[in-house]
Scaffold this active site. Structure first.
Site, mmCIF file in Angstrom:
data_model
loop_
_atom_site.group_PDB
_atom_site.id
_atom_site.type_symbol
_atom_site.label_atom_id
_atom_site.label_comp_id
_atom_site.label_asym_id
_atom_site.label_seq_id
_atom_site.Cartn_x
_atom_site.Cartn_y
_atom_site.Cartn_z
ATOM 1 N N ASP A 129 -2.364 33.434 39.027
ATOM 2 C CA ASP A 129 -1.569 32.404 38.364
ATOM 3 C C ASP A 129 -1.924 31.069 39.009
ATOM 4 O OD1 ASP A 129 0.348 30.560 37.636
ATOM 5 O OD2 ASP A 129 2.077 31.795 38.179
ATOM 6 N N CYS A 138 12.690 29.654 38.723
ATOM 7 C CA CYS A 138 12.103 30.861 38.117
ATOM 8 C C CYS A 138 11.446 31.737 39.176
ATOM 9 C CB CYS A 138 11.109 30.504 37.027
ATOM 10 S SG CYS A 138 11.872 29.757 35.567
ATOM 11 N N GLN A 171 0.060 26.007 39.385
ATOM 12 C CA GLN A 171 0.388 24.947 40.330
ATOM 13 C C GLN A 171 -0.824 24.443 41.114
ATOM 14 O OE1 GLN A 171 3.251 23.384 40.552
ATOM 15 N NE2 GLN A 171 4.263 24.687 39.046
ATOM 16 N N LYS A 203 0.832 20.903 33.253
ATOM 17 C CA LYS A 203 1.010 20.663 34.682
ATOM 18 C C LYS A 203 -0.176 19.915 35.291
ATOM 19 C CE LYS A 203 3.944 24.747 35.258
ATOM 20 N NZ LYS A 203 5.240 24.087 35.471
ATOM 21 N N HIS A 253 6.398 33.406 40.458
ATOM 22 C CA HIS A 253 7.167 32.901 39.328
ATOM 23 C C HIS A 253 7.491 34.081 38.423
ATOM 24 C CE1 HIS A 253 7.914 30.735 35.528
ATOM 25 N NE2 HIS A 253 8.066 29.623 36.232
#
Length: 405
Positions: free
Chosen positions: A200, A364, A203, A226, A122
């Site tokens: 990261d 993104c 997700q 999220k 991302h």
């Protein structure tokens, strides 16, 4: 939490989608809906406890501080951090990664150093490192992705083998394709090469049980919105020793011990990274979302979402002219696809007219799209409240869109 396998009962927990058949919400990778328990927790804070945290001597401030710091402890337990002081509140994954990048740019990175990312990232795990490298005179490099949408692990390891990579930053799950990285393996490779790891996890947190000590990563970043929590709250997990050594990246109230015109001494962890009044209600809402997610059968949600992904993939593959983008063996619950002769935006618009909410564009992840030779995709992403009927409506909707286009 109700047994999510009773989809009607589960959907009843979410006011926005409860009892509605006019919308099939399949944009969960962008943001999830919020259960009533989260909304109630936020409302209760504002109605019964609203006060600023820390340093107050009155009862409301004490109660707000207890709830706020209790939420920090709840997050620490959820990801198995060694202690709550390793949990830094941020506005989201983006700010968490920027915190590390800017702090390291001023204290660790030097000319000639490299920062390693992947082509699956991302923008929030690319642009902060570009800025940090420019500031420090370092160089950003990216490990390649295969045509199937998986990381080329050999290329990742080869780039580490140069010996000049100071930071390796990569996602846990790709927001664009759903690819799940072998995080523990990548961390081990980076550690052997002397690199600090930044993961990261935006997700991953809603779908998997994340254990930062089992992964052995140095930093792990994620967003509340999220994973069924409010927007504007996020987390940076960092190893205590690394956080202690890092300078703060923002200055102001809360993050200080003593301020004089001549100089300032900073507060201890985690407060030296939390300048200004924090998102107190957001933190409390995140703790409530974690409570909601923790069911007796922790693997059942993952299995349910995996079945939705399997059904959606199989159904879409049967439609002439539709191509799945990203065919990794290990994927999170989202599917990206293209329709021959149709722009993703047009497909998304036709689905929206049928009450089906998906995401279109480059997500993104422009370097990834460039590597794959496409401008973007249509992305359907699933959550625990989605049903097999939702998948059937998606497939039928794509069939209908195909007939128009």
């Amino acid at each position: 939490m109700n047994d999510f396998r009773d989809i009607a009962a589960c959907r009843a927990d979410f006011p926005l989608i409860q009892g509605r058949d006019d919308v099939v919400y399949l944009d969960n990778a962008a943001t999830t809906q919020k259960p009533r328990t989260v909304l109630d927790a936020v409302r209760a804070y504002y109605e019964t406890t609203n006060a600023n945290v820390h340093r107050g001597v009155h009862q409301l401030s004490d109660a707000a501080t207890d709830a706020f710091e209790g939420a920090r402890g709840r997050v620490a337990r959820r990801i198995n951090a060694a202690r709550p002081s390793e949990i830094v509140w941020t506005r989201g994954t983006t700010e968490a990664i920027n915190l590390v990048a800017q702090s390291y740019a001023g204290s660790v990175l030097r000319p000639g150093d490299r920062v390693l990312v992947t082509e699956l990232e991302h923008h929030s795990n690319i642009v902060p490192w570009q800025m940090a490298c420019e500031r420090a005179g370092a160089t950003l490099v990216a490990a390649a992705v295969t045509p199937e949408g998986t990381l080329d692990v050999e290329d990742f390891e080869a780039r580490l083998g140069r010996g000049d990579v100071r930071i390796a930053a990569f996602g846990h799950v790709s927001n664009a394709l759903g690819t799940v990285h072998p995080v523990a393996d990548l961390v081990a490779m980076a550690r052997a090469a002397g690199a600090v790891t930044v993961v990261d996890g935006a997700q991953a947190m809603a779908h998997y049980a994340v254990d930062v000590r089992a992964l052995d990563c140095d930093f792990y970043a994620f967003s509340g919105h999220k994973m069924y929590a409010p927007t504007g709250i996020g987390v940076l997990y960092g190893r205590e020793a690394l956080l202690e050594a890092m300078p703060p990246w923002q200055g102001g109230g809360e993050m200080i011990e003593e301020v004089r015109i001549e100089a300032t001494t900073y507060a201890g962890l985690p407060f030296k990274f939390e300048a200004g009044t924090p998102n107190i209600a957001g933190a409390i809402g995140l703790a409530a979302a974690i409570d909601y997610l923790e069911t007796p059968d922790s693997g059942a949600v993952t299995a349910h979402e995996g079945e939705l992904l399997h059904r959606a993939t199989a159904g879409l593959q049967q439609i002439e002219g539709v191509r799945i983008v990203g065919t990794a063996a290990d994927k999170g619950p989202l599917v990206s696809f293209l329709m021959d002769g149709a722009h993703p935006h047009d497909v998304g618009t036709l689905l929206d007219r049928q009450g089906i909410a998906v995401r279109t564009g480059h997500h993104c992840a422009m370097p990834l799209m460039q590597r794959l030779g496409i401008s973007g995709t249509v992305r359907a992403s699933f959550a625990l409240y989605n049903s097999t009927e939702d998948v059937e409506r998606l497939v039928a909707g794509v069939h209908k869109a195909r007939s128009f286009l």
